[in-house]
Design an enzyme around this catalytic site. Structure first.
Site, short mmCIF file in Angstrom:
data_model
loop_
_atom_site.label_atom_id
_atom_site.label_comp_id
_atom_site.label_asym_id
_atom_site.label_seq_id
_atom_site.Cartn_x
_atom_site.Cartn_y
_atom_site.Cartn_z
N ASP A 59 70.09 58.81 29.33
CA ASP A 59 70.13 59.03 27.89
C ASP A 59 70.17 60.52 27.55
O ASP A 59 69.40 61.31 28.10
CB ASP A 59 68.89 58.39 27.26
CG ASP A 59 68.81 58.59 25.77
OD1 ASP A 59 69.64 57.98 25.06
OD2 ASP A 59 67.93 59.35 25.31
N ALA A 60 71.05 60.88 26.63
CA ALA A 60 71.07 62.20 25.96
C ALA A 60 70.73 63.36 26.89
O ALA A 60 69.79 64.12 26.65
CB ALA A 60 70.11 62.17 24.77
N GLU A 64 75.00 59.78 28.88
CA GLU A 64 75.23 60.07 27.46
C GLU A 64 75.07 61.56 27.32
O GLU A 64 74.03 62.12 27.71
CB GLU A 64 74.22 59.34 26.57
CG GLU A 64 74.47 59.64 25.08
CD GLU A 64 73.32 59.20 24.18
OE1 GLU A 64 73.60 58.90 23.01
OE2 GLU A 64 72.16 59.19 24.63
N HIS A 102 84.33 56.17 19.64
CA HIS A 102 83.68 55.36 18.60
C HIS A 102 83.82 55.99 17.23
O HIS A 102 84.17 55.32 16.24
CB HIS A 102 82.19 55.17 18.91
CG HIS A 102 81.42 54.64 17.74
ND1 HIS A 102 80.87 55.48 16.78
CD2 HIS A 102 81.16 53.38 17.33
CE1 HIS A 102 80.29 54.74 15.85
NE2 HIS A 102 80.45 53.47 16.16
N HIS A 131 73.83 50.44 20.31
CA HIS A 131 72.54 50.40 19.62
C HIS A 131 72.38 51.55 18.64
O HIS A 131 71.87 51.38 17.54
CB HIS A 131 71.40 50.39 20.64
CG HIS A 131 71.17 51.72 21.30
ND1 HIS A 131 71.88 52.14 22.40
CD2 HIS A 131 70.31 52.73 20.99
CE1 HIS A 131 71.47 53.36 22.74
NE2 HIS A 131 70.53 53.73 21.91
N ILE A 140 74.75 51.33 15.41
CA ILE A 140 74.31 50.30 14.46
C ILE A 140 72.93 50.66 13.93
O ILE A 140 72.71 50.72 12.72
CB ILE A 140 74.26 48.92 15.14
CG1 ILE A 140 75.63 48.54 15.71
CG2 ILE A 140 73.80 47.86 14.14
CD1 ILE A 140 75.60 47.30 16.59
#
Length: 585
Positions: free
Chosen positions: A254-255, A291, A320, A388, A391
């Site tokens: 993540d990140a 990510e 996206h 996730h 949204i």
């Protein structure tokens, strides 16, 4: 890397307890009574105790002042502040003995949250839906983070005990059973891990190991200092732990742009090399995905066999964002960077991966963002229309189906699922679920109020517009609203969407996947009237070609192009609105 340093290790007659606590003068392990650990000059405390068995509960007492869980706890049956449990990972009997994973070109991902994927909200409840995933055409199940977090409801990014799968979803053996059952069905299983920060509740490291942290801050808490050898080992051992003890097939980090102090030799590089060693020794396919808001193409190499310092792919936020702007016309926040020409940006992403490859980002104050990515394999990009974040980081947690026309969304799916990049759907997207996925958590007191205030500040405009319609992230009803309604997939529109996704993934499996090894980026262009063209040289020498009308009006195009049609109507000189045509020649 040598044997694990962190966590309890069962021995022939007991267990070895270890804790790195350089700021502590004394550490006891609390079992039936306190047992003093021996201190070394490097800050490690340890002791071997006889008679300790799996299931024993323990905590560490620091300087006779505070009792804390093991930061490398294997399980927390009583949440983050409770005792840690000794787990014997050797006790589980794996059934998928011959599983070695799947090659990366096979990958079709579905991202899931264990607690909301089923009404039961457990690892074992997920098993009941694995056959549906296989029948739909998914080859990889991705789980949002499992590291133990405070309370019973959380997205997972507030984890504080990185080695302990959260007890809200079941026990460690339940998680292993889920992974085992997935493997028996040919499904890979990926785990989302967070190495840029620790969550805000239940993290005691600052008391006895403040060297874990730097003065820098991430958006979610203190940054981690990977210049420190023990801190670096803690993360790398964690990655190997999930891949080894639980047999996950891959990790999504993540990140990583928020890792403020990666070290002179980046922790990411060393982690990749360590995972590569595991893959070679075990003969398994293991995949690492990032990510990374920095769009660092230099970190990626989908063609690399076992990892050797690089990562298989990156979640492609650019793809996206461009689609979201085209489909919804929203332009707030980071969407503003794609508002000028979203169709052109989609074409650039199809042509060379990232949209931002060194250009200035207005959203980031003119900062140059990204690196050239056209020389990479298309398989270096995980492309999606929803996840996730996209949204849940909306005030109402509303999905794309609530914001865009059905025809437009289906055109976007037809492109995303057949392009030679790696596709990913968010749970329920395969049947067009409109169930929200709002942000939720389960904190108490001042922290809970701080979360509420932070959300109100972040979405101040939305609160002015929607007021009390915006769900309270601390309310259990908000969490309940996110639980997938599996009965909804039986409604007529849902059945039709599911049929579409299954057909597209069947075509992908038959026509695209066999040609992906060696595929490269080709060309793509977009016209003002909505016509999109793209092509990719495939690994078998053929050319994959796309022609689409991404507008609400018919557009003219040439009558035909060479090749065999694999999807869409005939090219007769005019494409109807939101028509998509694929062929290989």
């Amino acid at each position: 890397m040598n044997a694990r340093q962190f966590g309890v290790k069962l021995t022939s007659d007991g267990a070895r307890f270890r804790l790195w606590a350089p700021a502590a003068k004394r550490v006891d392990v609390l079992l039936d009574k306190p047992h003093a650990l021996n201190r070394r000059d490097d800050g490690w405390f340890s002791a071997e105790l006889a008679g300790i068995k799996a299931g024993a509960l323990y905590k560490f007492r620091i300087d006779d002042e505070i009792d804390v869980p093991d930061p490398a706890s294997a399980f927390q049956p009583q949440d983050v502040a409770g005792p840690s449990e000794v787990i014997d990972h050797r006790a589980y009997r794996w059934r998928a003995h011959d599983w070695r994973g799947r090659p990366w070109p096979d990958t079709v991902l579905i991202e899931t949250h264990v607690g909301t994927f089923t009404p039961g909200g457990t690892y074992r409840a997920m098993i009941e839906r694995l056959d549906h995933l296989v029948e739909t055409g998914f080859t990889a199940l991705e789980l949002m983070p499992l590291a133990d977090f405070a309370g019973t409801r959380n997205w997972g990014y507030d984890g504080v005990l990185w080695y302990a799968p959260d007890s809200a979803y079941g026990r460690p053996e339940d998680l292993k059973t889920l992974i085992d059952e997935a493997h028996l069905r040919g499904l890979m299983v990926f785990l989302d891990v967070v190495y840029n920060h620790f969550g805000p509740e239940g993290n005691y490291l600052n008391r006895y190991a403040p060297a874990f942290f730097t003065e820098a801050q991430t958006p979610w808490g203190s940054a981690i200092d990977y210049r420190v050898r023990e801190v670096r080992d803690f993360a790398i051992e964690n990655a190997l732990y999930w891949l080894g003890e639980y047999r996950f097939d891959g990790l999504r980090l993540d990140a990583v742009h928020a890792i403020a102090e990666p070290g002179e030799v980046s922790m990411l590089h060393e982690l990749s090399c360590a995972v590569g060693d595991l893959a070679r020794e075990s003969g398994r396919h293991i995949h690492l995905v990032l990510e990374n808001d920095d769009n660092a193409a230099s970190l990626l190499d989908a063609d690399q066999g076992p990892p050797r310092g690089k990562y298989r792919a990156q979640w492609n936020d650019d793809y996206h964002h461009a689609w979201h702007v085209l489909l919804t016309r929203e332009s707030h926040g980071y969407y503003g960077d794609y508002a000028k020409a979203p169709l052109r940006d989609i074409a650039r992403s199809l042509k060379s991966g990232f949209v931002y490859q060194g250009e200035a980002s207005a959203h980031r104050g003119g900062q140059l963002r990204g690196e050239p990515s056209g020389a990479l394999s298309p398989l270096s990009f995980v492309n999606f229309l929803q996840n996730h974040d996209q949204i849940g980081n909306r005030a109402l947690g509303d999905r794309l189906e609530s914001l865009a026309s059905e025809r437009a969304v289906e055109a976007a799916l037809a492109i995303t699922l057949l392009a030679p990049t790696v596709p990913m759907l968010f749970m329920g997207e395969q049947w067009g679920s409109t169930a929200p996925f709002p942000f939720f958590c389960d904190f108490d007191g001042d922290l809970a109020e701080a979360v509420r205030k932070g959300r109100r500040k972040e979405f101040s405009g939305a609160y002015e517009k929607y007021g009390d319609e915006i769900p309270d992230p601390l309310d259990e009803a908000t969490f309940r609203s996110a639980v997938l309604d599996w009965n909804g997939r039986n409604l007529p529109k849902a059945r039709e969407r599911l049929r579409l996704v299954r057909e597209l993934l069947s075509i992908r499996r038959r026509e695209i996947v066999p040609r992906l090894t060696g595929a490269r980026f080709g060309d793509a262009s977009a016209r003002e009237d909505g016509l999109l063209r793209a092509s990719w040289p495939m690994g078998d020498g053929t050319m994959l070609q796309l022609v689409a009308n991404l507008s609400d009006r018919p557009v003219a195009t040439q009558a035909g192009i060479r090749g065999t049609k694999i999807w869409g109507g005939d090219l007769s000189g005019v494409l109807s609105p939101w028509a998509v045509h694929w062929q290989i020649g």
